[in-house]
Design an enzyme around this catalytic site. Structure first.
Site, PDB file in Angstrom:
ATOM      1  N   GLU A  83      -1.287  -1.602  -5.710  1.00 22.68           N
ATOM      2  CA  GLU A  83      -2.539  -0.962  -6.109  1.00 22.68           C
ATOM      3  C   GLU A  83      -2.298  -0.100  -7.338  1.00 22.68           C
ATOM      4  O   GLU A  83      -1.185   0.354  -7.604  1.00 22.68           O
ATOM      5  CB  GLU A  83      -3.076  -0.108  -4.963  1.00 22.68           C
ATOM      6  CG  GLU A  83      -2.062   0.872  -4.400  1.00 22.68           C
ATOM      7  CD  GLU A  83      -2.579   1.596  -3.183  1.00 22.68           C
ATOM      8  OE1 GLU A  83      -3.809   1.655  -3.030  1.00 22.68           O
ATOM      9  OE2 GLU A  83      -1.767   2.100  -2.402  1.00 22.68           O
TER      10      GLU A  83
ATOM     11  N   ASP B 141      -3.497   1.905   6.698  1.00 19.82           N
ATOM     12  CA  ASP B 141      -2.573   1.486   5.630  1.00 19.82           C
ATOM     13  C   ASP B 141      -2.271  -0.006   5.700  1.00 19.82           C
ATOM     14  O   ASP B 141      -2.187  -0.678   4.660  1.00 19.82           O
ATOM     15  CB  ASP B 141      -1.284   2.306   5.709  1.00 19.82           C
ATOM     16  CG  ASP B 141      -1.522   3.790   5.518  1.00 19.82           C
ATOM     17  OD1 ASP B 141      -2.499   4.141   4.832  1.00 19.82           O
ATOM     18  OD2 ASP B 141      -0.742   4.598   6.052  1.00 19.82           O
TER      19      ASP B 141
ATOM     20  N   ASP C 120       0.868  -1.178   0.000  1.00 16.61           N
ATOM     21  CA  ASP C 120       0.000   0.000   0.000  1.00 16.61           C
ATOM     22  C   ASP C 120       0.908   1.232   0.000  1.00 16.61           C
ATOM     23  O   ASP C 120       1.641   1.474   0.964  1.00 16.61           O
ATOM     24  CB  ASP C 120      -0.920   0.009   1.215  1.00 16.61           C
ATOM     25  CG  ASP C 120      -1.789   1.255   1.265  1.00 16.61           C
ATOM     26  OD1 ASP C 120      -2.704   1.372   0.437  1.00 16.61           O
ATOM     27  OD2 ASP C 120      -1.526   2.125   2.130  1.00 16.61           O
TER      28      ASP C 120
END
Length: 407
Positions: A296, A377, A212
């Site tokens: 991501e 996170d 992340d």
């Protein structure tokens, strides 16, 4: 397994005399490029009074691209015999011929972009080069008889033996070398080599990792660890401002202004080099220690238009993800990007409960379904890993059952 082409780059330290010879080679290449481009995109003499050479009205209609042999004969062989282009003898013939091939490739990229054959954003047509361009490059092929001497120097025709800082060994004999002068005045030798893909593949291991990306912390990993954000641009901001002020005080067109511009470019190059090295090291570590890496998909262009723009550019997420992807492919690892609309920060990684969107100031939250306390996170990294596993499982070919018939 077919060989793959790689590019290895090394720092070069030419002498003052060799810098002059290299400048002549760069200049000859620029003249050939502009002469060939003028055959395709002629400039109307009657429209030169418009003052802006980049204005589309100042150019005539695009012509059909002449073939390379015809251009080489006219612009190189015959042009050398004229007083106006006699200086072309200061550059190797192979460099000038390669310039025409590069122009062909640039036009092909532009045409394929218009017709949809080339993916990605539209590619503009090639433009005329200026002697004021701060980045210069010249590609030497085998026809130019370049070589690496026994003492480790790079011998280039018309330039001489250049001192090279060899930071690693070349995996094979290079097919070409490009001499590059960047905006900060540094010289580089860029070699194109062929490598055996099987030699780079690592042995399979257990474990995967979800990433992340963020600004406060550069990356939070699914195993609970994180990568601190180095913030190279923020740390060099004071020096950059000082160099920029010195540049703004110099008279335009003066030698002192050009020296100040070089200092600004060197300061920015130091930041970019440090950031690139940071990305390389962590991408190498993550792809070496994990069989699969998941990240991501971020809208970097959109975020770069917000108040977070400076931090987004300083982090360099797109470059880091690109490094992770190509290093994973080279090492035989798996890599997957989670869809941009995947709610990684809105879903509980323990029970899968969807809790809805949350503002950025909410860094911790408790799942109302299973009462698990989450770090925002870390929870997103866990969800990215779970979604990445699902993407790989869906993309994997189906395994035949025990009763499947063999063919």
């Amino acid at each position: 397994m077919t060989a793959v082409r790689l590019r290895y780059q090394y720092r070069v330290y030419p002498t003052p005399g060799q810098r002059i010879y290299a400048a002549r080679v760069f200049g000859c290449r620029r003249v050939i490029w502009n002469d060939a481009l003028a055959r395709i995109k002629p400039v109307k003499a009657s429209n030169k009074l418009l003052g802006n050479p980049n204005n589309r009205l100042a150019h005539g209609p695009y012509q059909s691209v002449p073939k390379n042999p015809d251009l080489a004969k006219t612009l190189i062989t015959e042009a050398k015999k004229t007083p106006e282009r006699a200086f072309l003898i200061d550059a190797p013939v192979g460099v000038l011929q390669q310039t025409l091939r590069d122009l062909d490739a640039a036009w092909k990229a532009h045409e394929d972009s218009k017709t949809g054959k080339r993916k990605g954003p539209k590619v503009a047509p090639p433009g005329f080069k200026s002697r004021k361009d701060h980045r210069q490059a010249a590609r030497f092929t085998r026809s130019d008889r370049w070589s690496i001497t026994e003492t480790g120097k790079l011998r280039l025709l018309k330039i001489g033996d250049l001192k090279v800082k060899w930071t690693r060994n070349l995996p094979s004999d290079p097919s070409s070398v490009t001499l590059v002068k960047d905006r900060s005045g540094r010289y580089w030798a860029s070699f194109v080599v062929e490598s055996n893909p099987a030699a780079d593949i690592l042995a399979p291991i257990d474990g995967d990792q979800g990433i992340d990306l963020g600004l406060t912390r550069f990356a939070v990993l699914a195993d609970g660890t994180h990568i601190a954000s180095p913030k190279y641009l923020r740390r060099a901001e004071k020096k950059l401002k000082k160099r920029q002020r010195e540049l703004s005080r110099k008279k335009k067109g003066s030698n002192n202004r050009d020296k100040a511009r070089t200092e600004v470019a060197r300061a920015h190059a130091a930041v970019a080099d440090a950031r690139r090295n940071f990305h390389h090291q962590w991408a190498h570590k993550l792809t070496s220690e994990n069989q699969a890496v998941f990240t991501e998909t971020l809208n970097v262009r959109g975020l770069a238009r917000t108040r977070l723009a400076k931090g987004v550019h300083d982090a360099g997420w797109a470059q880091f993800v690109m490094f992770c992807e190509y290093k994973a492919i080279r090492r035989g690892r798996s890599f997957a990007k989670v869809a941009r609309n995947f709610p990684s920060s809105q879903t509980c990684s323990a029970c899968g409960h969807y809790d809805g969107p949350k503002p950025l100031n909410v860094r911790q939250w408790t799942c109302p379904n299973c009462a698990t306390r989450h770090d925002r996170d870390w929870n997103a990294a866990r969800n990215v890993k779970h979604e990445g596993r699902r993407i790989l499982a869906a993309a994997a070919p189906p395994t035949p059952g025990p009763g499947a018939r063999r063919r």
